[in-house]
Scaffold this active site. Sequence first.
Site, PDB file in Angstrom:
ATOM      1  NE  ARG A  48     -64.448  29.951 -30.527  1.00 29.27           N
ATOM      2  CZ  ARG A  48     -64.506  30.718 -31.619  1.00 29.27           C
ATOM      3  NH1 ARG A  48     -63.892  31.887 -31.643  1.00 29.27           N
ATOM      4  NH2 ARG A  48     -65.173  30.329 -32.686  1.00 29.27           N
ATOM      5  CE1 TYR A 102     -50.992  30.267  -9.049  1.00 25.76           C
ATOM      6  CE2 TYR A 102     -50.988  30.461 -11.437  1.00 25.76           C
ATOM      7  CZ  TYR A 102     -51.307  29.762 -10.292  1.00 25.76           C
ATOM      8  OH  TYR A 102     -51.930  28.554 -10.390  1.00 25.76           O
ATOM      9  CG  ASP A 174     -52.888  37.867 -10.448  1.00 27.02           C
ATOM     10  OD1 ASP A 174     -53.900  37.946  -9.719  1.00 27.02           O
ATOM     11  OD2 ASP A 174     -52.418  36.786 -10.850  1.00 27.02           O
ATOM     12  CE  LYS A 199     -56.421  30.074  -7.140  1.00 23.35           C
ATOM     13  NZ  LYS A 199     -55.257  30.780  -7.682  1.00 23.35           N
TER      14      LYS A 199
HETATM   15  C1  LIG Z   1     -54.510  30.702  -8.874  1.00 22.25           C
HETATM   16  C2  LIG Z   1     -53.887  31.951  -9.348  1.00 22.25           C
HETATM   17  C3  LIG Z   1     -53.764  32.231 -10.713  1.00 22.25           C
HETATM   18  C4  LIG Z   1     -54.181  31.252 -11.791  1.00 22.25           C
HETATM   19  O1  LIG Z   1     -55.534  31.044 -11.791  1.00 22.25           O
HETATM   20  P1  LIG Z   1     -56.248  29.691 -12.343  1.00 22.25           P
HETATM   21  O2  LIG Z   1     -57.672  29.969 -12.132  1.00 22.25           O
HETATM   22  O3  LIG Z   1     -55.684  28.555 -11.556  1.00 22.25           O
HETATM   23  O4  LIG Z   1     -55.872  29.593 -13.778  1.00 22.25           O
HETATM   24  C5  LIG Z   1     -53.203  33.437 -11.080  1.00 22.25           C
HETATM   25  N1  LIG Z   1     -52.787  34.317 -10.157  1.00 22.25           N
HETATM   26  C6  LIG Z   1     -52.867  34.080  -8.840  1.00 22.25           C
HETATM   27  C7  LIG Z   1     -52.374  35.099  -7.886  1.00 22.25           C
HETATM   28  C8  LIG Z   1     -53.426  32.892  -8.385  1.00 22.25           C
HETATM   29  O5  LIG Z   1     -53.482  32.655  -7.083  1.00 22.25           O
END
Ligand SMILES: *Cc1c(COP(=O)(O)O)cnc(C)c1O
Length: 382
Positions: A48, A102, A174, A199
């Site tokens: 952690r 998102y 992001d 992703k």
């Molecule tokens: C999927 C996604 C998230 C969240 O990610 P997790 O791994 O599901 O918590 C945040 N931003 C974007 C653009 C995403 O596609």
Amino acid sequence: MKDNKLGINTICTHVGETPDEQFKGAVSPMYLSSSYAFMDIDVKRYPRYYNTPNQEYLSKKIAALEHTEAAMIFGSGMAAISTVLLAFLKSGDHVVVQNDIYGGTRNLIEKHFEDYNIAFTFTKDLKITSFKDCIQTNTKLIYIETPSNPLLKLVDMEAVADLAKSKNILSVIDNTFASPIIQNPIDFGIDIVVHSATKYFGGHSDICAGAVATSQAYIDTIWQTGIALGGSLSDYTVWMLERSMKTLAIRVKAQQRNARKLAKFLDAHPAVEKVYYPGLKNHENHQIAKKQMKGYGAMLSFELKENIDAEAFLKALQLIKPSMSLAGIESTMLLPSKTSHSLLTAEARKEQGIKDGLIRFSVGIESKKDLMYDIEQAISNS
Ligand SMILES: *Cc1c(COP(=O)(O)O)cnc(C)c1O
């Protein structure tokens, strides 16, 4: 190994390998200890604390890919995003948030920030003047996401970074949809990059993880909040993520090549009403794409002509999977109106330009002729 001059595939393959001093094995050993010695040792290691050997070394790969000094790995994209936002926003602060981000991030801000006394304003649209209009005296952070989901609209990263710097505000992006293979926000002046590693980093639809890349000084602040919130990733999965990331660049480039071909194919198809892909000249932000992206990514969306039912089309697909999530090596399609944007009212969706029949297409690495054939047969059978 010095990583500043290395090619992208070398960074993916080799930077941040955990050394196997004992047996000299070819791949990183997996260190699963949750307990480490504390005497005569510089670093107190603990999962952690985000500093087990596998976490520490894989962070170097992510930092090298995003051109930053440091990085941290999290248990999910949302763990990374929430930790970053809560590290820099305190009671009484205000944050400017890009309009279409998102859904999970939107949920965090809309449902929880009021309880923390953190004020927020969503921009009217993605133009830089709209960001400017939202800034208040207590604004501490601007949060963007480009390309956006599901219409692949773009925000000018350099303009946002300049605006933020001129007001002494932190900028956070992001970068999930593009991946560091396609754009490096730090090079345009953005301060902090977050990723859902679920992703493209993972890329095989079998890992849930997140990451943050930024300067060492900002990482130190994020770390303080990170150890309190406890969103670290298991070292099994860190190891899996490293294995996945070795092929990140070749995967994303192959997916991008396919996406470009498929976007043109759909754009020219008589059964298709409209295609949203930053690489098409008719995309509203094509010029911004040329300025800040290396290629145009592997995500696109499209609308079929009105006489074709989008759900029937998805059901008729035989190769492309109608499924949630994105960025895996397998092609997937979904209806934002039935999934990611189903909680919005039909009116709110319309306002954002998301028609009920809009299909989001995450393009995979399959042979492009097979993808085209599948789309063709699904159109004739729906
Ligand atoms: C999927 C996604 C998230 C969240 O990610 P997790 O791994 O599901 O918590 C945040 N931003 C974007 C653009 C995403 O596609």
